[in-house]
Every structure is written in structure tokens, then in C-alpha cells.
Design a protein around this motif. Sequence first.
Motif, PDB file in Angstrom:
ATOM      1  N   LEU A 199       0.679  -0.908   0.311  1.00 45.17           N
ATOM      2  CA  LEU A 199      -0.046   0.165  -0.105  1.00 45.17           C
ATOM      3  C   LEU A 199       1.092   0.744  -0.522  1.00 45.17           C
ATOM      4  CD1 LEU A 199      -2.829   1.289  -0.075  1.00 45.17           C
ATOM      5  CD2 LEU A 199      -3.014   1.045   2.648  1.00 45.17           C
ATOM      6  N   GLY A 200       2.072   1.323   0.672  1.00 45.15           N
ATOM      7  CA  GLY A 200       2.982   2.220   0.791  1.00 45.15           C
ATOM      8  C   GLY A 200       3.624   2.790  -0.476  1.00 45.15           C
ATOM      9  N   SER A 201       3.436   1.900  -1.087  1.00 43.08           N
ATOM     10  CA  SER A 201       4.227   1.822  -2.551  1.00 43.08           C
ATOM     11  C   SER A 201       3.312   2.146  -3.543  1.00 43.08           C
ATOM     12  CB  SER A 201       4.622  -0.057  -3.230  1.00 43.08           C
ATOM     13  OG  SER A 201       4.977   0.891  -3.941  1.00 43.08           O
ATOM     14  N   LEU A 202       2.412   1.474  -3.392  1.00 36.37           N
ATOM     15  CA  LEU A 202       1.691   2.385  -4.411  1.00 36.37           C
ATOM     16  C   LEU A 202       0.891   3.904  -3.938  1.00 36.37           C
ATOM     17  CD1 LEU A 202      -1.360   0.021  -4.158  1.00 36.37           C
ATOM     18  CD2 LEU A 202      -0.130   0.440  -6.521  1.00 36.37           C
ATOM     19  N   GLU A 203       1.164   4.203  -2.591  1.00 37.50           N
ATOM     20  CA  GLU A 203       0.308   5.021  -2.380  1.00 37.50           C
ATOM     21  C   GLU A 203       1.968   6.797  -2.293  1.00 37.50           C
ATOM     22  OE1 GLU A 203      -2.667   5.847   0.702  1.00 37.50           O
ATOM     23  OE2 GLU A 203      -0.577   5.101   1.676  1.00 37.50           O
ATOM     24  N   ASN A 204       3.521   5.991  -2.954  1.00 37.21           N
ATOM     25  CA  ASN A 204       4.325   7.169  -2.906  1.00 37.21           C
ATOM     26  C   ASN A 204       3.997   7.439  -4.553  1.00 37.21           C
ATOM     27  OD1 ASN A 204       4.705   6.894  -0.345  1.00 37.21           O
ATOM     28  ND2 ASN A 204       6.653   5.267  -0.500  1.00 37.21           N
ATOM     29  N   GLY A 205       3.810   6.134  -5.327  1.00 34.40           N
ATOM     30  CA  GLY A 205       3.920   6.559  -6.621  1.00 34.40           C
ATOM     31  C   GLY A 205       2.651   7.542  -7.340  1.00 34.40           C
ATOM     32  N   GLN A 220       1.709   9.576  -4.752  1.00 33.43           N
ATOM     33  CA  GLN A 220       2.167  11.053  -4.745  1.00 33.43           C
ATOM     34  C   GLN A 220       3.066  11.641  -5.779  1.00 33.43           C
ATOM     35  OE1 GLN A 220       0.651  12.645  -2.311  1.00 33.43           O
ATOM     36  NE2 GLN A 220       2.331  14.739  -2.779  1.00 33.43           N
ATOM     37  N   GLU A 221       4.148  10.860  -6.487  1.00 34.80           N
ATOM     38  CA  GLU A 221       5.220  11.172  -7.609  1.00 34.80           C
ATOM     39  C   GLU A 221       4.582  12.122  -8.359  1.00 34.80           C
ATOM     40  OE1 GLU A 221       7.794   8.038  -8.274  1.00 34.80           O
ATOM     41  OE2 GLU A 221       8.818   8.182  -6.132  1.00 34.80           O
ATOM     42  N   ARG A 222       2.839  11.113  -9.307  1.00 38.91           N
ATOM     43  CA  ARG A 222       2.461  11.399 -10.029  1.00 38.91           C
ATOM     44  C   ARG A 222       1.569  13.397  -9.627  1.00 38.91           C
ATOM     45  NH1 ARG A 222       3.530  10.131 -14.217  1.00 38.91           N
ATOM     46  NH2 ARG A 222       1.306   9.536 -15.292  1.00 38.91           N
ATOM     47  N   ARG A 223       1.689  13.535  -8.938  1.00 38.70           N
ATOM     48  CA  ARG A 223       0.974  14.378  -7.887  1.00 38.70           C
ATOM     49  C   ARG A 223       1.717  14.858  -8.342  1.00 38.70           C
ATOM     50  NH1 ARG A 223      -2.406  11.606  -8.993  1.00 38.70           N
ATOM     51  NH2 ARG A 223      -3.665  11.045  -8.103  1.00 38.70           N
ATOM     52  N   LEU A 224       3.289  15.115  -7.606  1.00 39.75           N
ATOM     53  CA  LEU A 224       4.366  15.927  -8.016  1.00 39.75           C
ATOM     54  C   LEU A 224       4.550  16.691  -9.657  1.00 39.75           C
ATOM     55  CD1 LEU A 224       6.494  15.098  -5.417  1.00 39.75           C
ATOM     56  CD2 LEU A 224       4.575  16.997  -4.897  1.00 39.75           C
ATOM     57  N   GLN A 225       3.709  15.891 -10.218  1.00 41.04           N
ATOM     58  CA  GLN A 225       4.056  15.696 -11.320  1.00 41.04           C
ATOM     59  C   GLN A 225       3.269  16.368 -12.074  1.00 41.04           C
ATOM     60  OE1 GLN A 225       5.343  12.116 -12.594  1.00 41.04           O
ATOM     61  NE2 GLN A 225       7.092  11.161 -11.605  1.00 41.04           N
ATOM     62  N   GLY A 226       2.409  17.238 -12.216  1.00 44.56           N
ATOM     63  CA  GLY A 226       0.669  17.609 -12.174  1.00 44.56           C
ATOM     64  C   GLY A 226       0.074  17.110 -13.045  1.00 44.56           C
ATOM     65  N   VAL A 227      -0.188  15.152 -12.275  1.00 47.84           N
ATOM     66  CA  VAL A 227      -1.135  14.539 -12.803  1.00 47.84           C
ATOM     67  C   VAL A 227      -1.974  14.412 -11.670  1.00 47.84           C
ATOM     68  CG1 VAL A 227      -1.665  12.467 -13.259  1.00 47.84           C
ATOM     69  CG2 VAL A 227       0.702  13.078 -14.301  1.00 47.84           C
ATOM     70  N   ALA A 228      -4.119  15.166 -12.576  1.00 46.23           N
ATOM     71  CA  ALA A 228      -4.379  15.457 -11.338  1.00 46.23           C
ATOM     72  C   ALA A 228      -5.682  14.029 -11.078  1.00 46.23           C
ATOM     73  CB  ALA A 228      -5.422  16.349 -11.817  1.00 46.23           C
ATOM     74  N   ALA A 279       1.580   5.584 -15.400  1.00 43.13           N
ATOM     75  CA  ALA A 279       2.710   4.719 -14.522  1.00 43.13           C
ATOM     76  C   ALA A 279       2.341   3.492 -13.740  1.00 43.13           C
ATOM     77  CB  ALA A 279       2.097   5.852 -13.510  1.00 43.13           C
ATOM     78  N   PHE A 280       0.854   3.073 -13.908  1.00 41.96           N
ATOM     79  CA  PHE A 280       0.829   1.736 -13.451  1.00 41.96           C
ATOM     80  C   PHE A 280       0.521   0.627 -13.769  1.00 41.96           C
ATOM     81  CE2 PHE A 280       0.297   5.240  -9.781  1.00 41.96           C
ATOM     82  CZ  PHE A 280       0.835   5.190  -9.613  1.00 41.96           C
TER      83      PHE A 280
END
Length: 208
Positions: A45-51, A53-61, A184-185
Motif C-alpha cells: 500500500l505504501g509503495s502504491l501511495e508513494n507512486g 504522490q509522485e504523479r501528483r508532483l508531476q502535475g497528474v490530477a 504509471a501503473f
Amino acid sequence: GRDVTLVALAPRSIEGFLNSVSTAGAFAEADDEAVGLLEILRERLGSLENGIQERRLQGVASRRVVVLEGLDPLLTAGRWVPEMVRRAGGWELLGREGESSLQTSWDRVREVEPEVIVLALDGADAEVATRTLESSSLPVWFDDLDAVRDGELFAVDGGGLFARPSPRVIDGISLLAELFDPEAFADAEPSDGWIPLGPLGIRSDQSG
């Protein structure tokens, strides 16, 4: 004639489910096994959520999502399913975390304008959910819904991955992450857990 202890486990959230693993392990005298399972689940679960969060920082809404747990009557998602959507990178528009499923209408679905519609029918796998939709009475404008027209309508294994508080809930979150953000997934979920659907051409109901 046996001394039996009955333990009722009724989680309404993912954290509640994870806590129930510890409870079951304690009563079954399998604490070590429960701890090991929890470590695996929390790591996934942590790995998914980290991924995500990275997409949010890249601007993916976040995707605007409606999950339906029933078609007759039409039911919103309840209990932990809206939380699954959030943790997978979506925004559940009709269901509420920790609350029971509620009856809704296709008019209401159209009003909230979801980008993604997920059929996670209670007790049904993806194939059964697909057949159920195909045999349902749908409004005349069903194919004009943005999610349907854009190929963002999916039938998933609701019975196996969403309806029960089991370790497969984490598989369900992984599946949703791929549906919401396949770039991404890709290949993050069970390969047989979902079926993509498009316009059905069904015009059997003149109402909403």
C-alpha cells in the motif's frame, strides 16, 4: 460441547481491516503470521501511495470517479471502497468513506460528470458485471456520458477485490491505480480483474 469464542469483525475502513488482521491473529494464536502479513500489505500500500504522490508532483490530477456497487437498484460505493478510490489516486464523487451504500440514479451520475465509472458489483466478477449491465435498463443518453464515450467505463471483480475486507482489497487498490493512470501503473493489478467497456448502444429506458 466445545469452548468457542466468537469474534465479530466488521471494519468499515482499510485501517479497520488491517487492525482486524491483528485481532484475528491474536485469537488464532498466530500473531507472528499476522504481523508478517501486515508488513507485506502495508509495504504494498505504501509503495502504491508513494507512486501516486509522485504523479501528483508531476502535475497528474486525481480522476473524478463513480463506483457503483449495484445496478438494480443503482447503488453508490460504501464502506472502504471510496477510500480505495482515494488511495488509488481518484476522487469518489457519490460514495462516502465509512458509510453504507446508498441508492442513486443515472441522472445523479450524469450531474456529477465522472471521468471514470467503475462497476464493482457486490458478489459479481467482471464478466458477470458486464452481462448485468448489458441486460439492464439504461437511460437513452447513457452512451453520451463522458466516461462511457471516452472508454473509461470498466467492469471489475467486485466480489473478489472490493466487497470483502480481505488482503485482496490491496489488489483492488492496485487495479484502480492502473485504471486511473495506466501510464504509471501498467500491469500493477490482477490480469483478469477488469474488463474495459465502451458505448453499449442500449436504449431500453426513456427515464433517468
